[in-house]
Write a protein that holds these residues in place. Structure first.
Motif, mmCIF file in Angstrom:
data_model
loop_
_atom_site.group_PDB
_atom_site.id
_atom_site.type_symbol
_atom_site.label_atom_id
_atom_site.label_comp_id
_atom_site.label_asym_id
_atom_site.label_seq_id
_atom_site.Cartn_x
_atom_site.Cartn_y
_atom_site.Cartn_z
ATOM 1 N N GLU A 358 0.827 -1.212 0.000
ATOM 2 C CA GLU A 358 0.000 0.000 0.000
ATOM 3 C C GLU A 358 0.861 1.261 0.000
ATOM 4 O O GLU A 358 0.522 2.256 -0.650
ATOM 5 C CB GLU A 358 -0.911 -0.008 1.226
ATOM 6 N N ILE A 359 1.968 1.218 0.720
ATOM 7 C CA ILE A 359 2.875 2.367 0.751
ATOM 8 C C ILE A 359 3.499 2.580 -0.626
ATOM 9 O O ILE A 359 3.654 3.709 -1.093
ATOM 10 C CB ILE A 359 3.957 2.163 1.823
ATOM 11 N N GLN A 360 3.828 1.483 -1.285
ATOM 12 C CA GLN A 360 4.367 1.583 -2.638
ATOM 13 C C GLN A 360 3.319 2.151 -3.596
ATOM 14 O O GLN A 360 3.643 2.923 -4.492
ATOM 15 C CB GLN A 360 4.845 0.206 -3.112
ATOM 16 N N SER A 361 2.049 1.790 -3.369
ATOM 17 C CA SER A 361 0.975 2.323 -4.202
ATOM 18 C C SER A 361 0.851 3.835 -4.028
ATOM 19 O O SER A 361 0.618 4.569 -4.995
ATOM 20 C CB SER A 361 -0.350 1.645 -3.833
ATOM 21 N N LEU A 362 1.024 4.313 -2.791
ATOM 22 C CA LEU A 362 1.009 5.760 -2.548
ATOM 23 C C LEU A 362 2.123 6.436 -3.335
ATOM 24 O O LEU A 362 1.909 7.476 -3.964
ATOM 25 C CB LEU A 362 1.182 6.041 -1.056
ATOM 26 N N GLY A 363 3.305 5.843 -3.311
ATOM 27 C CA GLY A 363 4.416 6.407 -4.072
ATOM 28 C C GLY A 363 4.146 6.426 -5.564
ATOM 29 O O GLY A 363 4.500 7.379 -6.266
ATOM 30 N N ASN A 364 3.467 5.394 -6.052
ATOM 31 C CA ASN A 364 3.188 5.304 -7.488
ATOM 32 C C ASN A 364 2.184 6.334 -7.967
ATOM 33 O O ASN A 364 2.162 6.703 -9.143
ATOM 34 C CB ASN A 364 2.662 3.902 -7.835
ATOM 35 N N THR A 365 1.303 6.787 -7.069
ATOM 36 C CA THR A 365 0.210 7.664 -7.489
ATOM 37 C C THR A 365 0.293 9.056 -6.870
ATOM 38 O O THR A 365 -0.662 9.821 -6.967
ATOM 39 C CB THR A 365 -1.150 7.036 -7.101
ATOM 40 N N ILE A 366 1.403 9.395 -6.246
ATOM 41 C CA ILE A 366 1.479 10.633 -5.476
ATOM 42 C C ILE A 366 1.305 11.872 -6.342
ATOM 43 O O ILE A 366 0.822 12.914 -5.878
ATOM 44 C CB ILE A 366 2.807 10.700 -4.694
ATOM 45 N N PHE A 367 1.649 11.789 -7.640
ATOM 46 C CA PHE A 367 1.502 12.952 -8.516
ATOM 47 C C PHE A 367 0.146 13.008 -9.210
ATOM 48 O O PHE A 367 -0.198 14.023 -9.810
ATOM 49 C CB PHE A 367 2.605 12.967 -9.582
ATOM 50 N N SER A 368 -0.609 11.915 -9.158
ATOM 51 C CA SER A 368 -1.924 11.926 -9.812
ATOM 52 C C SER A 368 -2.872 12.807 -9.015
ATOM 53 O O SER A 368 -2.780 12.910 -7.799
ATOM 54 C CB SER A 368 -2.483 10.500 -9.916
ATOM 55 N N SER A 369 -3.788 13.448 -9.684
ATOM 56 C CA SER A 369 -4.709 14.364 -9.018
ATOM 57 C C SER A 369 -6.101 14.232 -9.612
ATOM 58 O O SER A 369 -6.280 13.750 -10.734
ATOM 59 C CB SER A 369 -4.224 15.807 -9.146
ATOM 60 N N ALA A 370 -7.089 14.667 -8.849
ATOM 61 C CA ALA A 370 -8.474 14.619 -9.310
ATOM 62 C C ALA A 370 -8.789 15.871 -10.121
ATOM 63 O O ALA A 370 -8.149 16.907 -9.954
ATOM 64 C CB ALA A 370 -9.408 14.532 -8.101
ATOM 65 N N PRO A 371 -9.793 15.794 -11.009
ATOM 66 C CA PRO A 371 -10.220 17.003 -11.732
ATOM 67 C C PRO A 371 -10.629 18.096 -10.745
ATOM 68 O O PRO A 371 -11.315 17.818 -9.758
ATOM 69 C CB PRO A 371 -11.429 16.502 -12.549
ATOM 70 N N GLU A 372 -10.202 19.309 -10.996
ATOM 71 C CA GLU A 372 -10.440 20.401 -10.055
ATOM 72 C C GLU A 372 -11.926 20.630 -9.781
ATOM 73 O O GLU A 372 -12.321 20.907 -8.646
ATOM 74 C CB GLU A 372 -9.800 21.693 -10.581
ATOM 75 N N ASP A 373 -12.777 20.525 -10.820
ATOM 76 C CA ASP A 373 -14.209 20.746 -10.627
ATOM 77 C C ASP A 373 -14.794 19.720 -9.666
ATOM 78 O O ASP A 373 -15.580 20.058 -8.767
ATOM 79 C CB ASP A 373 -14.947 20.684 -11.969
ATOM 80 N N SER A 374 -14.412 18.450 -9.856
ATOM 81 C CA SER A 374 -14.922 17.385 -8.986
ATOM 82 C C SER A 374 -14.427 17.569 -7.559
ATOM 83 O O SER A 374 -15.195 17.431 -6.598
ATOM 84 C CB SER A 374 -14.482 16.012 -9.517
ATOM 85 N N LYS A 375 -13.162 17.889 -7.416
ATOM 86 C CA LYS A 375 -12.597 18.079 -6.083
ATOM 87 C C LYS A 375 -13.278 19.245 -5.369
ATOM 88 O O LYS A 375 -13.580 19.167 -4.163
ATOM 89 C CB LYS A 375 -11.086 18.330 -6.192
ATOM 90 N N LYS A 376 -13.538 20.318 -6.091
ATOM 91 C CA LYS A 376 -14.184 21.487 -5.500
ATOM 92 C C LYS A 376 -15.581 21.149 -4.994
ATOM 93 O O LYS A 376 -16.006 21.613 -3.929
ATOM 94 C CB LYS A 376 -14.249 22.615 -6.535
ATOM 95 N N GLN A 377 -16.309 20.310 -5.745
ATOM 96 C CA GLN A 377 -17.654 19.915 -5.343
ATOM 97 C C GLN A 377 -17.647 19.115 -4.047
ATOM 98 O O GLN A 377 -18.448 19.358 -3.144
ATOM 99 C CB GLN A 377 -18.309 19.097 -6.464
ATOM 100 N N VAL A 378 -16.724 18.165 -3.927
ATOM 101 C CA VAL A 378 -16.641 17.336 -2.719
ATOM 102 C C VAL A 378 -16.235 18.179 -1.513
ATOM 103 O O VAL A 378 -16.809 18.042 -0.431
ATOM 104 C CB VAL A 378 -15.644 16.173 -2.927
ATOM 105 N N ILE A 379 -15.257 19.061 -1.714
ATOM 106 C CA ILE A 379 -14.788 19.908 -0.609
ATOM 107 C C ILE A 379 -15.896 20.859 -0.166
ATOM 108 O O ILE A 379 -16.088 21.104 1.029
ATOM 109 C CB ILE A 379 -13.527 20.689 -1.032
ATOM 110 N N THR A 380 -16.653 21.389 -1.122
ATOM 111 C CA THR A 380 -17.756 22.297 -0.790
ATOM 112 C C THR A 380 -18.816 21.588 0.059
ATOM 113 O O THR A 380 -19.354 22.156 1.015
ATOM 114 C CB THR A 380 -18.402 22.854 -2.074
ATOM 115 N N GLU A 381 -19.093 20.340 -0.270
ATOM 116 C CA GLU A 381 -20.098 19.582 0.476
ATOM 117 C C GLU A 381 -19.549 18.977 1.767
ATOM 118 O O GLU A 381 -20.313 18.425 2.562
ATOM 119 C CB GLU A 381 -20.675 18.469 -0.409
#
Length: 496
Positions: A358-381
């Protein structure tokens, strides 16, 4: 990235015409190229002249005999076309280590361990803090705290600790470590003092009644070895000594009392130092450079070459704070580590899933990010989520949690479900449709069936499991994972 260098005759003619009718572009390119060489020339003069004459105290004649300036300029200019380690794969990985050094108890133990990964194309930086109590397997020694590796290596062969620790981190994360930088406390303090006070955004007021007085661990009676440390919340100016205390405090009250909070503070210090360096006209202050280099010579160990430092700095000096990702391995409800006691009775941290996958998986995906619009919606709610693993797939819930956190979901609990043979995932909406945007994203990410509220049988089961916990927080959604969720959580590609 590859470019097609073959052109048709017509393309060549068009290219020639564009160049002939774009004198400004050609002039700008020429000026930029000349400026680049001038920058390298200036850096060479300052760095080599100040470090070799002002620091070493040698006369210019003896220095020129051993290190001709023309040769050094040529070598540094030529190195501009060389690649750094890791540059060919698009990621440069650097291990940052801090240790006590001379006149400190356990001076060879690494107090700070941070992996800095640099994305060459995107000019992004990821900082992953590794707690010093993490237990890792060492050949012939069984499980040992990771902060011991440097001390073990230095005892065997002086100067080998940085490389040994880099290899250990490389093994557990399954990524190559290209460079390491190890700095002791004295060097840390003196370098910041040379730069001048740094400004740090203190997130929480820090109160520590047991901060150890440096260098006095054995000289004073036990009850006199500590001082009271108080740093107010807000933007604070810090000299080298206060910055070290802020980064090193381990007995603070409240939320700042954990090693994981300490890791986050260390990341703040690194960013503050970067901002300070960028705000200074360092090229026009050769004496400051000379003093800093002297500190580095005395207190720093690294496998960087001079040209590599210069090139790396030029590549990433303009990286904005929004492009710096910070992560900490911790033992929170959604963290990848758990508390444990070693066979010797010492407190240690171990991977929650039993191995480092699981720690290796974190390292593999650390630069990946969610679409800003989707992230903003979740954070707003302000959406909270509990994840239950209804399969026998080890670490499935943690892997999916890492992905959903990027969308802004607050993962408040991760655990196993009583049934481990589910095929289809299920979402239980405890808001009854009040947070519809978050529900849409969760449905899209998991392809799970949606249910409003909780059935009686599930309420009873969850109540029994939560009866042992204190300050239980009810989530907005409960996600129970089935076998199909494995496909959505395992499609990551190793970016290192």
């Amino acid at each position: 990235m590859k470019f097609n260098l073959l052109k048709t005759k017509e393309e060549k003619l068009i290219s020639v015409k564009e160049n002939n009718f774009s004198p400004k572009k050609n002039k700008i390119k020429s000026i930029a190229k000349i400026a680049g060489y001038l920058l390298i020339f200036t850096l060479t003069i300052i760095i080599f002249f100040t470090s070799q004459i002002l620091i070493s105290g040698q006369g210019s004649n003896s220095w020129l005999m051993k290190l001709p300036i023309i040769s050094q300029i040529k070598r540094l200019v030529e190195s501009a076309d060389k690649e750094l380690k890791g540059e060919e794969r698009g990621k440069i990985n650097i291990l940052l280590l801090g240790m006590g050094g001379k006149n400190h108890d356990g001076g060879l133990l690494t107090d700070t361990i941070i992996l800095a990964s640099m994305d060459v194309a995107e000019k992004k930086v990821a900082l992953l803090s590794i707690p010093r109590d993490l237990s890792i397997p060492l050949e012939g020694m069984g499980g040992r705290k990771i902060n011991n590796v440097n001390a073990f290596a230095e005892t065997e062969l002086r100067g080998s600790g940085g490389l040994a620790t880099a290899q250990a981190v490389s093994d557990i994360l399954n990524i190559p470590i290209d460079y390491y930088v190890r700095l002791d406390f004295a060097g840390f303090i003196n370098i910041i003092n040379q730069l001048g006070d740094i400004e740090v955004d203190v997130e929480n007021t820090l109160l520590d009644y047991k901060y150890p007085i440096m260098g006095q661990e054995e000289a004073l009676p036990y009850e006199s070895r500590f001082e009271y440390l108080h740093i107010e919340k807000g933007r604070q100016k810090m000299d080298g000594e206060l910055a070290l205390k802020y980064a090193r405090s381990r007995h603070a009250e409240g939320v700042e009392g954990s090693d994981f909070a300490r890791s986050r503070r260390q990341q703040k210090i690194l960013q503050a130092v970067k901002e300070k360096i960028l705000s200074k006209y360092i090229l026009f202050k050769p004496m400051m450079i000379s003093n800093i280099i002297q500190e580095l010579n005395e207190h720093l160990s690294t496998n960087f070459k001079m040209w590599e430092m210069v090139k790396l700095w030029n590549m990433f000096k303009d990286t904005k704070e929004k492009n710096i990702i910070t992560k900490t391995l911790d033992n929170s409800q959604s963290g990848l580590l758990i508390d444990a006691i070693s066979q010797e009775g010492a407190y240690i941290l171990q991977p929650r899933g039993g191995d480092f996958a699981e720690i290796q998986s974190l390292g593999n995906t650390i630069f990946s990010s969610a679409p800003e619009d989707s992230k903003k919606q979740v954070i707003t709610e302000k959406t909270s989520l509990e994840i239950l693993n209804g399969t026998w797939i080890n670490g499935l819930a943690n892997r999916l949690a890492l992905d959903l956190e990027k969308y802004g979901f607050d993962i408040i609990r991760i655990s196993n479900y009583s049934r481990q043979n589910l095929q289809k995932s299920a979402i239980y909406d405890l808001t009854y449709g009040e947070k519809i945007e978050s529900l849409k994203i969760l449905k899209e990410k998991t392809n799970a069936d949606v249910n409003l509220g909780l059935p009686e049988w599930l309420i009873q089961e969850l109540s029994e499991n939560l009866s042992k916990e204190k300050n239980v927080k009810q989530p907005d959604f409960i996600l129970i994972l089935g076998q199909e969720a494995d496909a959505s959580s395992s499609g990551t590609q190793n970016i290192y």
